[in-house]
Write a protein that holds these residues in place. Structure first.
Motif, PDB file in Angstrom:
ATOM      1  N   LEU A   1     -20.181 -11.681  -9.118  1.00 11.03           N
ATOM      2  CA  LEU A   1     -18.842 -11.937  -8.584  1.00 11.03           C
ATOM      3  C   LEU A   1     -17.773 -11.781  -9.647  1.00 11.03           C
ATOM      4  O   LEU A   1     -16.671 -11.303  -9.357  1.00 11.03           O
ATOM      5  CB  LEU A   1     -18.775 -13.328  -7.951  1.00 11.03           C
ATOM      6  N   ALA A   2     -18.081 -12.144 -10.882  1.00  8.71           N
ATOM      7  CA  ALA A   2     -17.114 -11.925 -11.970  1.00  8.71           C
ATOM      8  C   ALA A   2     -16.905 -10.433 -12.192  1.00  8.71           C
ATOM      9  O   ALA A   2     -15.777  -9.984 -12.392  1.00  8.71           O
ATOM     10  CB  ALA A   2     -17.602 -12.597 -13.256  1.00  8.71           C
ATOM     11  N   HIS A   3     -17.983  -9.658 -12.151  1.00 10.04           N
ATOM     12  CA  HIS A   3     -17.860  -8.205 -12.280  1.00 10.04           C
ATOM     13  C   HIS A   3     -17.026  -7.634 -11.143  1.00 10.04           C
ATOM     14  O   HIS A   3     -16.146  -6.801 -11.356  1.00 10.04           O
ATOM     15  CB  HIS A   3     -19.226  -7.521 -12.284  1.00 10.04           C
ATOM     16  N   VAL A   4     -17.310  -8.094  -9.911  1.00  8.38           N
ATOM     17  CA  VAL A   4     -16.563  -7.608  -8.750  1.00  8.38           C
ATOM     18  C   VAL A   4     -15.084  -7.940  -8.917  1.00  8.38           C
ATOM     19  O   VAL A   4     -14.225  -7.087  -8.685  1.00  8.38           O
ATOM     20  CB  VAL A   4     -17.128  -8.187  -7.431  1.00  8.38           C
ATOM     21  N   ALA A   5     -14.773  -9.160  -9.326  1.00 10.81           N
ATOM     22  CA  ALA A   5     -13.372  -9.559  -9.505  1.00 10.81           C
ATOM     23  C   ALA A   5     -12.677  -8.667 -10.530  1.00 10.81           C
ATOM     24  O   ALA A   5     -11.596  -8.118 -10.253  1.00 10.81           O
ATOM     25  CB  ALA A   5     -13.305 -11.031  -9.937  1.00 10.81           C
ATOM     26  N   ASP A   6     -13.292  -8.521 -11.687  1.00 10.80           N
ATOM     27  CA  ASP A   6     -12.687  -7.695 -12.747  1.00 10.80           C
ATOM     28  C   ASP A   6     -12.609  -6.233 -12.344  1.00 10.80           C
ATOM     29  O   ASP A   6     -11.580  -5.576 -12.556  1.00 10.80           O
ATOM     30  CB  ASP A   6     -13.494  -7.817 -14.050  1.00 10.80           C
ATOM     31  N   ASN A   7     -13.682  -5.705 -11.779  1.00  7.92           N
ATOM     32  CA  ASN A   7     -13.711  -4.293 -11.394  1.00  7.92           C
ATOM     33  C   ASN A   7     -12.694  -3.998 -10.297  1.00  7.92           C
ATOM     34  O   ASN A   7     -11.990  -2.986 -10.354  1.00  7.92           O
ATOM     35  CB  ASN A   7     -15.114  -3.885 -10.937  1.00  7.92           C
ATOM     36  N   LEU A   8     -12.624  -4.863  -9.285  1.00  7.19           N
ATOM     37  CA  LEU A   8     -11.685  -4.633  -8.191  1.00  7.19           C
ATOM     38  C   LEU A   8     -10.252  -4.632  -8.702  1.00  7.19           C
ATOM     39  O   LEU A   8      -9.465  -3.737  -8.370  1.00  7.19           O
ATOM     40  CB  LEU A   8     -11.867  -5.681  -7.092  1.00  7.19           C
ATOM     41  N   ARG A   9      -9.915  -5.602  -9.517  1.00  2.00           N
ATOM     42  CA  ARG A   9      -8.557  -5.690 -10.073  1.00  2.00           C
ATOM     43  C   ARG A   9      -8.229  -4.431 -10.876  1.00  2.00           C
ATOM     44  O   ARG A   9      -7.173  -3.813 -10.692  1.00  2.00           O
ATOM     45  CB  ARG A   9      -8.460  -6.940 -10.955  1.00  2.00           C
ATOM     46  N   ARG A  10      -9.134  -4.037 -11.754  1.00  2.00           N
ATOM     47  CA  ARG A  10      -8.915  -2.866 -12.625  1.00  2.00           C
ATOM     48  C   ARG A  10      -8.839  -1.569 -11.819  1.00  2.00           C
ATOM     49  O   ARG A  10      -7.928  -0.755 -12.007  1.00  2.00           O
ATOM     50  CB  ARG A  10     -10.055  -2.792 -13.651  1.00  2.00           C
ATOM     51  N   LEU A  11      -9.784  -1.372 -10.904  1.00  3.78           N
ATOM     52  CA  LEU A  11      -9.837  -0.130 -10.132  1.00  3.78           C
ATOM     53  C   LEU A  11      -8.677  -0.030  -9.137  1.00  3.78           C
ATOM     54  O   LEU A  11      -8.149   1.060  -8.898  1.00  3.78           O
ATOM     55  CB  LEU A  11     -11.178  -0.005  -9.418  1.00  3.78           C
ATOM     56  N   ARG A  12      -8.286  -1.149  -8.563  1.00  5.61           N
ATOM     57  CA  ARG A  12      -7.139  -1.164  -7.654  1.00  5.61           C
ATOM     58  C   ARG A  12      -5.882  -0.747  -8.393  1.00  5.61           C
ATOM     59  O   ARG A  12      -5.109   0.098  -7.926  1.00  5.61           O
ATOM     60  CB  ARG A  12      -6.968  -2.558  -7.035  1.00  5.61           C
ATOM     61  N   ALA A  13      -5.672  -1.322  -9.580  1.00  2.00           N
ATOM     62  CA  ALA A  13      -4.491  -0.973 -10.385  1.00  2.00           C
ATOM     63  C   ALA A  13      -4.529   0.501 -10.798  1.00  2.00           C
ATOM     64  O   ALA A  13      -3.504   1.193 -10.739  1.00  2.00           O
ATOM     65  CB  ALA A  13      -4.414  -1.876 -11.614  1.00  2.00           C
ATOM     66  N   ALA A  14      -5.712   0.985 -11.180  1.00  2.00           N
ATOM     67  CA  ALA A  14      -5.841   2.390 -11.583  1.00  2.00           C
ATOM     68  C   ALA A  14      -5.540   3.332 -10.417  1.00  2.00           C
ATOM     69  O   ALA A  14      -5.056   4.450 -10.619  1.00  2.00           O
ATOM     70  CB  ALA A  14      -7.253   2.657 -12.121  1.00  2.00           C
ATOM     71  N   ALA A  15      -5.817   2.876  -9.191  1.00  3.68           N
ATOM     72  CA  ALA A  15      -5.528   3.684  -8.008  1.00  3.68           C
ATOM     73  C   ALA A  15      -4.062   3.576  -7.595  1.00  3.68           C
ATOM     74  O   ALA A  15      -3.636   4.228  -6.640  1.00  3.68           O
ATOM     75  CB  ALA A  15      -6.441   3.265  -6.851  1.00  3.68           C
ATOM     76  N   GLY A  16      -3.301   2.730  -8.295  1.00  2.71           N
ATOM     77  CA  GLY A  16      -1.881   2.569  -7.989  1.00  2.71           C
ATOM     78  C   GLY A  16      -1.623   1.773  -6.725  1.00  2.71           C
ATOM     79  O   GLY A  16      -0.597   1.953  -6.072  1.00  2.71           O
ATOM     80  N   LEU A  17      -2.546   0.863  -6.391  1.00  2.00           N
ATOM     81  CA  LEU A  17      -2.403   0.068  -5.172  1.00  2.00           C
ATOM     82  C   LEU A  17      -2.153  -1.396  -5.513  1.00  2.00           C
ATOM     83  O   LEU A  17      -2.804  -1.948  -6.401  1.00  2.00           O
ATOM     84  CB  LEU A  17      -3.679   0.152  -4.332  1.00  2.00           C
ATOM     85  N   ASN A  18      -1.221  -2.020  -4.809  1.00  2.00           N
ATOM     86  CA  ASN A  18      -1.125  -3.467  -4.919  1.00  2.00           C
ATOM     87  C   ASN A  18      -2.075  -4.066  -3.884  1.00  2.00           C
ATOM     88  O   ASN A  18      -2.692  -3.345  -3.092  1.00  2.00           O
ATOM     89  CB  ASN A  18       0.324  -3.952  -4.752  1.00  2.00           C
ATOM     90  N   GLN A  19      -2.198  -5.374  -3.872  1.00  3.25           N
ATOM     91  CA  GLN A  19      -3.159  -6.014  -2.971  1.00  3.25           C
ATOM     92  C   GLN A  19      -2.828  -5.763  -1.504  1.00  3.25           C
ATOM     93  O   GLN A  19      -3.719  -5.536  -0.687  1.00  3.25           O
ATOM     94  CB  GLN A  19      -3.244  -7.510  -3.264  1.00  3.25           C
ATOM     95  N   SER A  20      -1.556  -5.768  -1.160  1.00  2.00           N
ATOM     96  CA  SER A  20      -1.159  -5.519   0.234  1.00  2.00           C
ATOM     97  C   SER A  20      -1.502  -4.103   0.665  1.00  2.00           C
ATOM     98  O   SER A  20      -1.995  -3.885   1.779  1.00  2.00           O
ATOM     99  CB  SER A  20       0.345  -5.763   0.409  1.00  2.00           C
ATOM    100  N   ALA A  21      -1.239  -3.135  -0.195  1.00  2.00           N
ATOM    101  CA  ALA A  21      -1.554  -1.737   0.130  1.00  2.00           C
ATOM    102  C   ALA A  21      -3.061  -1.549   0.283  1.00  2.00           C
ATOM    103  O   ALA A  21      -3.516  -0.854   1.201  1.00  2.00           O
ATOM    104  CB  ALA A  21      -0.996  -0.805  -0.940  1.00  2.00           C
ATOM    105  N   LEU A  22      -3.845  -2.171  -0.600  1.00  2.00           N
ATOM    106  CA  LEU A  22      -5.298  -2.064  -0.501  1.00  2.00           C
ATOM    107  C   LEU A  22      -5.793  -2.692   0.802  1.00  2.00           C
ATOM    108  O   LEU A  22      -6.676  -2.150   1.462  1.00  2.00           O
ATOM    109  CB  LEU A  22      -5.986  -2.707  -1.709  1.00  2.00           C
ATOM    110  N   ALA A  23      -5.214  -3.820   1.170  1.00  2.00           N
ATOM    111  CA  ALA A  23      -5.598  -4.469   2.427  1.00  2.00           C
ATOM    112  C   ALA A  23      -5.336  -3.546   3.613  1.00  2.00           C
ATOM    113  O   ALA A  23      -6.186  -3.396   4.499  1.00  2.00           O
ATOM    114  CB  ALA A  23      -4.838  -5.781   2.594  1.00  2.00           C
ATOM    115  N   LYS A  24      -4.181  -2.910   3.608  1.00  2.00           N
ATOM    116  CA  LYS A  24      -3.823  -2.021   4.717  1.00  2.00           C
ATOM    117  C   LYS A  24      -4.767  -0.822   4.790  1.00  2.00           C
ATOM    118  O   LYS A  24      -5.241  -0.453   5.863  1.00  2.00           O
ATOM    119  CB  LYS A  24      -2.377  -1.552   4.551  1.00  2.00           C
ATOM    120  N   VAL A  25      -5.058  -0.215   3.652  1.00  2.00           N
ATOM    121  CA  VAL A  25      -5.908   0.978   3.614  1.00  2.00           C
ATOM    122  C   VAL A  25      -7.368   0.640   3.922  1.00  2.00           C
ATOM    123  O   VAL A  25      -8.059   1.407   4.586  1.00  2.00           O
ATOM    124  CB  VAL A  25      -5.796   1.673   2.235  1.00  2.00           C
ATOM    125  N   SER A  26      -7.849  -0.498   3.448  1.00  2.00           N
ATOM    126  CA  SER A  26      -9.271  -0.841   3.573  1.00  2.00           C
ATOM    127  C   SER A  26      -9.625  -1.581   4.855  1.00  2.00           C
ATOM    128  O   SER A  26     -10.785  -1.560   5.276  1.00  2.00           O
ATOM    129  CB  SER A  26      -9.708  -1.690   2.385  1.00  2.00           C
TER     130      SER A  26
END
Length: 189
Positions: A14-39
């Motif tokens: 879960l720590a890996h998922v938290a860190d990876n999701l945060r890092r990969l989301r930012a690298a994709a140029g998505l904020n949390q709201s945009a990721l929620a909408k797309v996913s």
């Protein structure tokens, strides 16, 4: 609840998922709201996962990975290791303490290939959600008797028995016996 990462037993993943999701989301140029909408995964869940304090289903992780444009394994692997050949991450635990799924390794295929080690304790059942079209599973039983439910039919597999099938439809792994069932699963996309 069968296909959920559980925070008490799987703190490292879960720590890996938290860190990876945060890092990969930012690298994709998505904020949390945009990721929620797309996913299709709620913003509330994304916030909780990135905070390391949420149980999340494997299928929701698949949706997040697809929305970010990375393979599932990139969300669960230890980011301090460069390899995908030796992941060894527990991604599911059942109600029986012996029941678990371990993502052992992954290699690129058309999209990806994953090697999983599964154990189902007595009476355990795992309900899988359909994968995207074009995905397949290959399983081989090493111990016990596994019941594979697929397309409304069920079939038992003893040690050495194997099956290859499209995983783009509902399926379930079931242990109807009083002994552990162990099997390997390759998921190919």
């Amino acid at each position: 609840m069968g296909n959920i990462l559980r925070s008490q037993e799987d703190v490292d993943v879960l720590a890996h998922v938290a860190d990876n999701l945060r890092r990969l989301r930012a690298a994709a140029g998505l904020n949390q709201s945009a990721l929620a909408k797309v996913s299709g995964v709620s913003r509330r869940m994304i916030v909780a996962v990135e905070g390391g304090d949420a149980n999340i289903s494997v299928s929701s992780l698949d949706k997040l990975a697809a929305a970010i444009g990375v393979p599932f394994v990139e969300l669960v692997r230890d980011p301090s290791r460069d390899t995908r050949e030796n992941i060894n991450a527990v991604t599911w635990r059942g109600t029986n303490p012996q029941s678990m799924s371990v993502l052992m390794a992954a290699v690129p295929a058309t999209s990806q290939a994953e090697l999983w080690s599964w154990t189902l304790g007595p009476g355990e059942r795992y309900e899988a959600e359909p994968d995207p079209q074009g995905w397949h599973d290959m399983i081989v039983v090493t111990e016990g008797v596994l019941t594979l439910e697929l397309a409304g039919a069920s079939k038992d597999y003893a040690p050495g028995g194997f099956a290859v099938y499209s995983s783009a439809r509902p399926h379930a792994f079931v242990n109807h016996t009083d002994k552990d069932v162990k099997f390997f699963r390759n998921t190919i996309s």
